[in-house]
Design an enzyme around this catalytic site. Structure first.
Site, short mmCIF file in Angstrom:
data_model
loop_
_atom_site.label_atom_id
_atom_site.label_comp_id
_atom_site.label_asym_id
_atom_site.label_seq_id
_atom_site.Cartn_x
_atom_site.Cartn_y
_atom_site.Cartn_z
N ARG A 1 -0.67 -4.46 -3.00
CA ARG A 1 -1.43 -4.45 -4.02
C ARG A 1 -1.88 -3.14 -4.60
O ARG A 1 -2.23 -2.15 -3.88
CB ARG A 1 -3.24 -5.17 -3.55
CG ARG A 1 -4.05 -5.35 -4.70
CD ARG A 1 -5.16 -5.92 -4.17
NE ARG A 1 -5.96 -5.19 -3.27
CZ ARG A 1 -7.14 -5.79 -2.86
NH1 ARG A 1 -7.74 -6.93 -3.49
NH2 ARG A 1 -7.88 -4.96 -1.91
N THR B 1 -4.70 -1.50 -10.38
CA THR B 1 -4.72 -2.52 -11.21
C THR B 1 -5.12 -3.92 -10.40
O THR B 1 -5.41 -5.01 -10.90
CB THR B 1 -3.44 -2.77 -11.96
OG1 THR B 1 -2.31 -3.25 -11.14
CG2 THR B 1 -3.07 -1.66 -12.73
N ASP C 1 -10.03 -3.75 5.74
CA ASP C 1 -8.42 -3.93 5.35
C ASP C 1 -7.76 -4.59 6.90
O ASP C 1 -7.82 -3.69 7.68
CB ASP C 1 -8.08 -2.90 4.89
CG ASP C 1 -6.26 -3.12 4.37
OD1 ASP C 1 -5.49 -3.29 5.35
OD2 ASP C 1 -6.12 -3.25 3.11
N ASP D 1 -5.06 -2.29 7.86
CA ASP D 1 -5.28 -1.06 8.40
C ASP D 1 -6.00 -1.24 9.67
O ASP D 1 -5.68 -0.31 10.75
CB ASP D 1 -6.33 -0.31 7.34
CG ASP D 1 -5.81 0.11 6.27
OD1 ASP D 1 -4.38 0.26 6.30
OD2 ASP D 1 -6.66 0.45 5.15
#
Length: 209
Positions: free
Chosen positions: A104, A108, A200, A203
């Protein structure tokens, strides 16, 4: 939420709570993700078709149920999808595997594909797409579109957490693809993260930032 199954089994919810805790270690997070994948896999494969075959037990010959048709395909959206994939392969080791590399763009929030590899006969198999988070849904939508371009026509999407915004957007793009998740959280924040979420997933699984 239409077309969504929330797996509310007590063990799923218990493990998810521990995973949400920011104090849970990397090793602990990995183990829990693999364990919760086992439980979610039960639900997403609950209605697989069976057929009867003849086998010999140590005592007699019987007719017994076995999975019908070709083996499943698990399609992992890299990189975090591999955390769910590993647990699901524990239960269905003969499943074929597709890998879809999508990240991702943090500016944006749009998906960028960098890798795709899938079985040639994917049109003849049930494809279960896995990714821990259904947040903006942009990556999931792009992955499903890519699989459909390759001929996949029987798909399901499995995730750990979903946001209402992501579920709605995904259903609008792919109303023919049911979603299975352990929880639908409150909302997305301005950076496109699920709140309260668990951070995340990639992560936390790999110790990166």
């Amino acid at each position: 939420m239409q077309n969504v199954t929330v797996v509310d089994h007590p063990l799923v919810q218990h493990k998810l709570t521990i995973m949400r805790d920011k104090e849970t270690s990397i090793a602990g997070f990995r183990v829990l993700l693999r364990e919760i994948a086992h439980l979610l896999c039960y639900e997403v494969t609950r209605d697989l078709e069976l057929e009867m075959i003849s086998i010999k037990t140590p005592l007699e010959t019987i007719e017994a149920p076995t999975l019908k048709g070709k083996k499943l395909v698990f399609a992992s959206i890299l990189r975090a999808g591999n955390g769910l994939l590993d647990g699901m392969l524990d239960l269905v080791p003969a499943a074929r595997v597709a890998h879809i590399g999508i990240y991702r763009d943090h500016e944006t929030l749009q998906p960028v594909e960098y890798y795709f590899k899938a079985p040639a006969d994917i049109a003849d198999r049930l494809v279960i797409v896995v990714d821990p988070m259904l947040a903006t849904a942009n990556s999931a939508i792009a992955a499903i579109e890519r699989l459909k371009q390759r001929g996949a026509n029987n798909l399901r999407f499995l995730c750990l957490l979903a946001a209402p915004e992501g579920v709605q957007k995904f259903n609008e793009a792919h109303p023919d693809v049911p979603v299975f998740t352990a929880a639908i959280d409150s909302h997305l924040n301005e950076k496109g993260y699920i709140v309260p979420g668990l951070g995340d997933a990639g992560d936390r699984m790999y110790g990166t930032r």
